[in-house]
Design a protein around this motif. Structure first.
Motif, PDB file in Angstrom:
ATOM      1  N   VAL A  78       3.313  -4.113   7.941  1.00  9.73           N
ATOM      2  CA  VAL A  78       2.640  -4.207   6.637  1.00  9.73           C
ATOM      3  C   VAL A  78       2.246  -2.815   6.157  1.00  9.73           C
ATOM      4  O   VAL A  78       2.474  -2.459   4.995  1.00  9.73           O
ATOM      5  CB  VAL A  78       1.414  -5.146   6.715  1.00  9.73           C
ATOM      6  N   ARG A  79       1.658  -2.008   7.038  1.00  6.36           N
ATOM      7  CA  ARG A  79       1.263  -0.643   6.645  1.00  6.36           C
ATOM      8  C   ARG A  79       2.486   0.189   6.257  1.00  6.36           C
ATOM      9  O   ARG A  79       2.438   0.951   5.288  1.00  6.36           O
ATOM     10  CB  ARG A  79       0.488   0.038   7.780  1.00  6.36           C
ATOM     11  N   LEU A  80       3.570   0.066   7.005  1.00  5.89           N
ATOM     12  CA  LEU A  80       4.792   0.807   6.675  1.00  5.89           C
ATOM     13  C   LEU A  80       5.294   0.406   5.292  1.00  5.89           C
ATOM     14  O   LEU A  80       5.610   1.270   4.470  1.00  5.89           O
ATOM     15  CB  LEU A  80       5.882   0.554   7.722  1.00  5.89           C
ATOM     16  N   TYR A  81       5.364  -0.888   5.019  1.00  2.85           N
ATOM     17  CA  TYR A  81       5.886  -1.338   3.731  1.00  2.85           C
ATOM     18  C   TYR A  81       5.009  -0.862   2.579  1.00  2.85           C
ATOM     19  O   TYR A  81       5.520  -0.498   1.514  1.00  2.85           O
ATOM     20  CB  TYR A  81       6.040  -2.863   3.721  1.00  2.85           C
ATOM     21  N   GLU A  82       3.706  -0.826   2.794  1.00  2.00           N
ATOM     22  CA  GLU A  82       2.815  -0.299   1.756  1.00  2.00           C
ATOM     23  C   GLU A  82       3.073   1.192   1.536  1.00  2.00           C
ATOM     24  O   GLU A  82       3.104   1.648   0.392  1.00  2.00           O
ATOM     25  CB  GLU A  82       1.358  -0.555   2.143  1.00  2.00           C
ATOM     26  N   ARG A  83       3.276   1.955   2.619  1.00  2.08           N
ATOM     27  CA  ARG A  83       3.594   3.388   2.466  1.00  2.08           C
ATOM     28  C   ARG A  83       4.910   3.596   1.724  1.00  2.08           C
ATOM     29  O   ARG A  83       5.076   4.575   1.002  1.00  2.08           O
ATOM     30  CB  ARG A  83       3.696   4.074   3.844  1.00  2.08           C
ATOM     31  N   LEU A  84       5.848   2.664   1.903  1.00  2.00           N
ATOM     32  CA  LEU A  84       7.142   2.762   1.235  1.00  2.00           C
ATOM     33  C   LEU A  84       7.081   2.326  -0.229  1.00  2.00           C
ATOM     34  O   LEU A  84       8.060   2.430  -0.949  1.00  2.00           O
ATOM     35  CB  LEU A  84       8.191   1.928   1.983  1.00  2.00           C
ATOM     36  N   GLY A  85       5.919   1.833  -0.672  1.00  2.00           N
ATOM     37  CA  GLY A  85       5.757   1.469  -2.076  1.00  2.00           C
ATOM     38  C   GLY A  85       5.816  -0.016  -2.374  1.00  2.00           C
ATOM     39  O   GLY A  85       5.715  -0.417  -3.538  1.00  2.00           O
ATOM     40  N   PHE A  86       5.976  -0.856  -1.354  1.00  2.00           N
ATOM     41  CA  PHE A  86       5.987  -2.291  -1.590  1.00  2.00           C
ATOM     42  C   PHE A  86       4.580  -2.774  -1.907  1.00  2.00           C
ATOM     43  O   PHE A  86       3.607  -2.253  -1.383  1.00  2.00           O
ATOM     44  CB  PHE A  86       6.535  -3.039  -0.358  1.00  2.00           C
ATOM     45  N   LYS A  87       4.498  -3.770  -2.763  1.00  2.00           N
ATOM     46  CA  LYS A  87       3.221  -4.375  -3.149  1.00  2.00           C
ATOM     47  C   LYS A  87       3.253  -5.853  -2.754  1.00  2.00           C
ATOM     48  O   LYS A  87       4.263  -6.525  -2.913  1.00  2.00           O
ATOM     49  CB  LYS A  87       3.007  -4.297  -4.667  1.00  2.00           C
ATOM     50  N   MET A  88       2.112  -6.341  -2.255  1.00  2.00           N
ATOM     51  CA  MET A  88       2.031  -7.750  -1.918  1.00  2.00           C
ATOM     52  C   MET A  88       1.952  -8.563  -3.202  1.00  2.00           C
ATOM     53  O   MET A  88       1.107  -8.303  -4.062  1.00  2.00           O
ATOM     54  CB  MET A  88       0.809  -8.050  -1.060  1.00  2.00           C
ATOM     55  N   GLU A  89       2.855  -9.506  -3.351  1.00  2.00           N
ATOM     56  CA  GLU A  89       2.874 -10.353  -4.538  1.00  2.00           C
ATOM     57  C   GLU A  89       2.409 -11.761  -4.249  1.00  2.00           C
ATOM     58  O   GLU A  89       2.175 -12.529  -5.153  1.00  2.00           O
ATOM     59  CB  GLU A  89       4.268 -10.382  -5.153  1.00  2.00           C
ATOM     60  N   GLY A  90       2.312 -12.107  -2.977  1.00  2.00           N
ATOM     61  CA  GLY A  90       1.875 -13.451  -2.655  1.00  2.00           C
ATOM     62  C   GLY A  90       1.802 -13.668  -1.165  1.00  2.00           C
ATOM     63  O   GLY A  90       2.324 -12.889  -0.386  1.00  2.00           O
ATOM     64  N   THR A  91       1.142 -14.747  -0.797  1.00  2.00           N
ATOM     65  CA  THR A  91       1.001 -15.139   0.595  1.00  2.00           C
ATOM     66  C   THR A  91       1.449 -16.575   0.719  1.00  2.00           C
ATOM     67  O   THR A  91       1.007 -17.442  -0.054  1.00  2.00           O
ATOM     68  CB  THR A  91      -0.466 -15.015   1.049  1.00  2.00           C
ATOM     69  N   LEU A  92       2.323 -16.840   1.652  1.00  2.00           N
ATOM     70  CA  LEU A  92       2.767 -18.192   1.942  1.00  2.00           C
ATOM     71  C   LEU A  92       1.901 -18.717   3.085  1.00  2.00           C
ATOM     72  O   LEU A  92       2.025 -18.265   4.205  1.00  2.00           O
ATOM     73  CB  LEU A  92       4.249 -18.205   2.315  1.00  2.00           C
ATOM     74  N   ARG A  93       1.033 -19.632   2.794  1.00  2.00           N
ATOM     75  CA  ARG A  93       0.079 -20.133   3.787  1.00  2.00           C
ATOM     76  C   ARG A  93       0.702 -21.266   4.615  1.00  2.00           C
ATOM     77  O   ARG A  93       1.414 -22.104   4.073  1.00  2.00           O
ATOM     78  CB  ARG A  93      -1.175 -20.632   3.100  1.00  2.00           C
ATOM     79  N   LYS A  94       0.411 -21.239   5.902  1.00  2.00           N
ATOM     80  CA  LYS A  94       0.864 -22.260   6.850  1.00  2.00           C
ATOM     81  C   LYS A  94       2.360 -22.505   6.782  1.00  2.00           C
ATOM     82  O   LYS A  94       2.835 -23.631   6.864  1.00  2.00           O
ATOM     83  CB  LYS A  94       0.093 -23.569   6.632  1.00  2.00           C
ATOM     84  N   GLN A  95       3.097 -21.451   6.608  1.00  2.00           N
ATOM     85  CA  GLN A  95       4.557 -21.569   6.542  1.00  2.00           C
ATOM     86  C   GLN A  95       5.161 -20.792   7.682  1.00  2.00           C
ATOM     87  O   GLN A  95       4.811 -19.671   7.932  1.00  2.00           O
ATOM     88  CB  GLN A  95       5.059 -21.027   5.212  1.00  2.00           C
TER      89      GLN A  95
END
Length: 160
Positions: free
Chosen positions: A143-160
């Motif tokens: 998660v930290r790597l993807y944030e450093r690469l510029g990715f943004k969280m757009e959603g969370t899939l719960r219990k999936q």
């Protein structure tokens, strides 16, 4: 270097070959420590030589997927795979995934460099407008790597 396609400082990416099915890739996808934090079904059930070959043929023959071997440059060793696809050519977006299977290569920046090479490939050569990925929230390093690469969280899939 064996037929490099994309070249970085520490790694290069090359086309996967049928010979790669006989290498460490098979062991990686059957190693729980390697696959436990993957969001896919990889590693959830035993992998067989036949299923590996079918998967390889499906990905390689698909015009909507580009899957490359990640090669450590100094030793010319296959340490993982990275894939962009399926590619939506109408809306110009694609999903990406990575597997650094060689545990001795973890934490050395090889994955980050492979991501950077493939992201540039997606935007510059494939003319994509968006690249997406999925990651388990508990895989905090990723998660930290993807944030450093510029990715943004757009959603969370719960219990999936």
């Amino acid at each position: 270097m064996q037929h490099p396609y994309l070249i970085g400082e520490k790694v290069y990416l090359r086309a996967l070959t049928e010979e790669d099915l006989e290498g460490p890739w098979f062991d990686w996808v059957n190693d729980y420590e390697v696959t436990r934090l993957l969001g896919s079904a990889t590693g959830r059930v035993p992998n067989t030589a036949e299923s590996m070959k079918r998967y390889f043929q499906n990905v390689i023959q698909s015009p909507d997927n580009v899957m490359l071997a990640i090669m450590e440059k100094s030793s010319d060793t296959h340490i993982g795979n990275i894939k962009i696809g399926p590619i939506d050519r109408l809306h110009l977006f694609a999903d990406m995934a990575i597997l650094i299977g060689d545990k001795g290569s973890w934490g050395k920046g090889y994955g980050q460099e492979a991501w950077e090479l493939m992201i540039a490939y997606g935007f510059e050569r494939l003319n994509l407008h968006k690249i997406t990925l999925g990651v388990l929230a508990k895989h905090e390093v990723a998660v930290r790597l993807y944030e450093r690469l510029g990715f943004k969280m757009e959603g969370t899939l719960r219990k999936q």
